[in-house]
Design a protein around this motif. Structure first.
Motif, PDB file in Angstrom:
ATOM      1  N   GLY A   1       0.804  -1.219   0.000  1.00  0.00           N
ATOM      2  CA  GLY A   1       0.000   0.000   0.000  1.00  0.00           C
ATOM      3  C   GLY A   1       0.832   1.262   0.000  1.00  0.00           C
ATOM      4  O   GLY A   1       0.285   2.375   0.003  1.00  0.00           O
ATOM      5  N   GLU A   2       2.160   1.130  -0.016  1.00  0.00           N
ATOM      6  CA  GLU A   2       3.037   2.299   0.011  1.00  0.00           C
ATOM      7  C   GLU A   2       2.907   3.096  -1.280  1.00  0.00           C
ATOM      8  O   GLU A   2       2.906   2.543  -2.373  1.00  0.00           O
ATOM      9  CB  GLU A   2       4.487   1.858   0.213  1.00  0.00           C
ATOM     10  N   THR A   3       2.791   4.438  -1.140  1.00  0.00           N
ATOM     11  CA  THR A   3       2.630   5.319  -2.285  1.00  0.00           C
ATOM     12  C   THR A   3       3.809   6.289  -2.365  1.00  0.00           C
ATOM     13  O   THR A   3       4.220   6.868  -1.360  1.00  0.00           O
ATOM     14  CB  THR A   3       1.320   6.110  -2.197  1.00  0.00           C
ATOM     15  N   ARG A   4       4.362   6.463  -3.563  1.00  0.00           N
ATOM     16  CA  ARG A   4       5.448   7.418  -3.806  1.00  0.00           C
ATOM     17  C   ARG A   4       5.045   8.333  -4.951  1.00  0.00           C
ATOM     18  O   ARG A   4       4.253   7.934  -5.818  1.00  0.00           O
ATOM     19  CB  ARG A   4       6.747   6.696  -4.178  1.00  0.00           C
ATOM     20  N   THR A   5       5.601   9.532  -4.957  1.00  0.00           N
ATOM     21  CA  THR A   5       5.329  10.470  -6.056  1.00  0.00           C
ATOM     22  C   THR A   5       6.625  10.732  -6.824  1.00  0.00           C
ATOM     23  O   THR A   5       7.710  10.835  -6.244  1.00  0.00           O
ATOM     24  CB  THR A   5       4.759  11.802  -5.537  1.00  0.00           C
ATOM     25  N   PHE A   6       6.480  10.847  -8.144  1.00  0.00           N
ATOM     26  CA  PHE A   6       7.626  11.051  -9.029  1.00  0.00           C
ATOM     27  C   PHE A   6       7.202  11.945 -10.186  1.00  0.00           C
ATOM     28  O   PHE A   6       6.015  12.088 -10.493  1.00  0.00           O
ATOM     29  CB  PHE A   6       8.098   9.722  -9.634  1.00  0.00           C
TER      30      PHE A   6
END
Length: 571
Positions: free
Chosen positions: A546-551
């Motif tokens: 469920g980990e979310t990252r932004t790029f």
């Protein structure tokens, strides 16, 4: 692949026909559809997962030096008659006649066919060892197909067969395949265990099952946390921690027990624990009646019974047979006064004193029964299922019981088939000798279902990356031209890096897209939506954690490329 052009008929609700998690989710995720009882069509998403398993299996089998063949599904009865299995395999063998009135069957397994092939072509010890395998459709006419792909009638299987000059060489082939199976299931990303197993209708001297560990598994595994001993319920040796009872024998008494039949009811009525009851079970062993004594709190293991008596077939006697032999209705059989029937007992009965049995009379039981004072027992065997807390037969540590799903099975066949079918070779001295065989099966379609049983949550499937139909699902949240353009660029960039991408560019609400993405379980979600319009950023969310990252879009492509290739050992 663009989702708007993909055949993915997802369902919002659990189908009424589905009983287990994998069946529900494979139907809901549009992976399979039922054609008939135990027979399923694979839709595009399901077929992609199936092909992932096949690819891993092929690569590892080829790495081990096995050679792929493809054998006919339709098999002539003559081959099965050579080994005697035409008469003994049972009703799971689907038999039919062709237009010339010749007998055939749909192959549930291919020992006869492969042995016939090899006996025609192999002549010398120089041609051995030889391992041949196939990935093909099998058919077993299950009496009660259930659980979707877990217990179907038609299924995809990898079956392999080894041919060697002697037992020592055959042991090497067996170990090679055992290690190959470990690599296969490790690469599939599954938690599994290899356990001792019964050889069943295949036959042979030894076998191991490969079990995917899952709380929903239909099989029970007994394992030792100390020494590593592990066996399925059919083979686990029952070693009780209880000592033999030390009490004086009491006089035999007959007690009226009107309408009381079950162990629980008899124990409650007489005020004794279930372990002080002995059940007398009447079985037909290769057609002949045998009385089996087993403690009230234990369950008979029919596989152990068959092996202990060297029988081809064991089945519980019907009510009419029980009444004829015991002169009493079912529920009141007992060993005291029983004549004309062999009496055997489980080892746990040996140490009992003053126990309860049926009286071979309606509505009556005996109390204070003792052996050998009151009746004779021909022999004692290990005939029961192990229970939590029984001792490891190797080191004496209490066993632990877990559940699993059988996905693979390896067998030492010896010369059972080669002797029956004349599959021989000439050794170095020119002597004719039978080939020593092994066989090795993997339920390919069942592995897909087992992976889902082990990897899911309340929202849907959570694929191990190596089995996922796609590695990334690209979600475009909106139909604005700029969102569609950056999504198009991301889609092409990811595919150029060799990633498998499903692009959901449908004009649907974001909630629908997120639910479908979670349901089908693709490992990574790449989201193009409001954040991109405001900040020029996209989101990458991992399905499992469920980990979310932004790029930035470019960073997202590099991140996903590195993550996927690293996880698959390609980095």
């Amino acid at each position: 692949m663009r989702l708007s052009r993909y055949f993915l008929p997802t369902l919002r609700e659990d189908p009424a026909e589905a009983e287990v998690v994998s069946h529900k989710l494979m139907l809901r995720a549009g992976m399979i559809r039922r054609l008939a009882s135990g027979i399923y069509s694979f839709l595009p998403l399901g077929l992609r997962a199936l092909r992932k398993v096949e690819k891993i299996v092929r690569e590892e089998m080829d790495r081990a030096g096995a050679l792929e063949v493809l054998l006919p599904l339709v098999q002539p009865a003559e081959l099965w008659r050579e080994t005697g299995r035409w008469d003994h395999f049972g009703k799971e063998l689907l038999r039919f006649k062709d237009r010339k009135d010749h007998d055939f069957c749909l192959g549930p397994t291919h020992e006869e066919v492969i042995t016939d092939l090899v006996r025609r072509e192999v002549r010398s010890y120089r041609d051995l060892p030889l391992i041949l395998y196939q990935i093909a459709t099998k058919f077993r006419d299950e009496i009660r197909p259930r659980f979707g792909l877990m217990r179907g009638r038609e299924f995809i299987m990898k079956d392999a067969y080894s041919f060697d000059v002697d037992d020592q060489a055959a042991e090497k082939s067996y170990r090679l395949m055992y290690e190959t199976y470990e690599r296969i299931f490790n690469r599939c990303g599954l938690r599994f265990r290899a356990v001792l197993a019964d050889t069943g209708a295949i036959g042979g001297s030894e076998s191991h099952e490969f079990m995917v560990l899952a709380e929903t598994g239909e099989d029970v595994i007994a394992s030792c946390p100390k020494c590593g001993y592990a066996a399925n319920l059919e083979m686990a040796e029952a070693v009780s921690r209880e000592a033999e009872e030390d009490e004086a024998e009491k006089p035999l008494e007959r007690k009226a027990t009107p309408g009381v039949k079950s162990v629980e009811d008899v124990a409650a009525f007489l005020g004794v624990p279930a372990r002080k009851l002995v059940k007398t079970l009447i079985y037909l062993v290769d057609g002949r009646p045998v009385a089996i004594l087993i403690r009230g709190d234990h369950e008979l293991n029919e596989v152990k019974l068959r092996r202990a008596l060297g029988a081809e077939q064991v089945e519980m006697a019907d009510a009419e047979t029980v009444e004829r032999l015991t002169q009493a209705p079912v529920g009141f059989a007992g060993p005291v006064g029983l004549s004309g029937v062999r009496v055997i007992a489980d080892q746990a009965v040996r140490g009992l004193k003053n126990f309860v049995t049926g009286a071979n009379e309606a509505d009556a039981h005996y109390v204070n029964v003792n052996h050998p004072r009151d009746f004779e027992i021909e022999a004692f065997y290990d005939l029961r299922n192990v229970t939590e807390g029984d001792l490891c037969p190797r080191c004496g540590t209490p066993l632990e019981l877990t559940r699993g799903i059988e996905v693979g099975h390896v067998f030492k066949l010896g010369t059972k088939y080669s002797e029956a079918m004349g599959a021989t070779f000439l050794d170095e001295k020119g002597r004719e000798r039978p080939m020593v065989m092994g066989c090795y099966g993997i339920g390919v379609s069942r592995t897909v279902a087992a992976a889902i049983e082990q990897n899911h949550d309340e929202h849907g499937i959570i694929w191990p990356l190596s089995l996922a139909p796609f590695q990334v699902i690209l979600l475009t949240l909106g139909t604005d031209e700029d969102l569609m353009q950056v999504s198009e660029n991301l889609y092409r960039a990811l595919e150029a890096e060799g990633l498998e991408v499903l692009w959901d560019e449908r004009p649907e609400r974001p909630g629908v897209k997120f639910k479908d993405a979670d349901l089908i379980g693709i490992p990574y979600k790449l989201v193009v939506g409001k954040r991109f319009k405001k900040e020029g950023q996209v989101e990458v969310k991992e399905r499992r954690s469920g980990e979310t990252r932004t790029f930035s879009p470019e960073e997202a492509v590099n991140f996903l490329k590195d993550e996927v290739k690293s996880a698959l050992g390609q980095g």
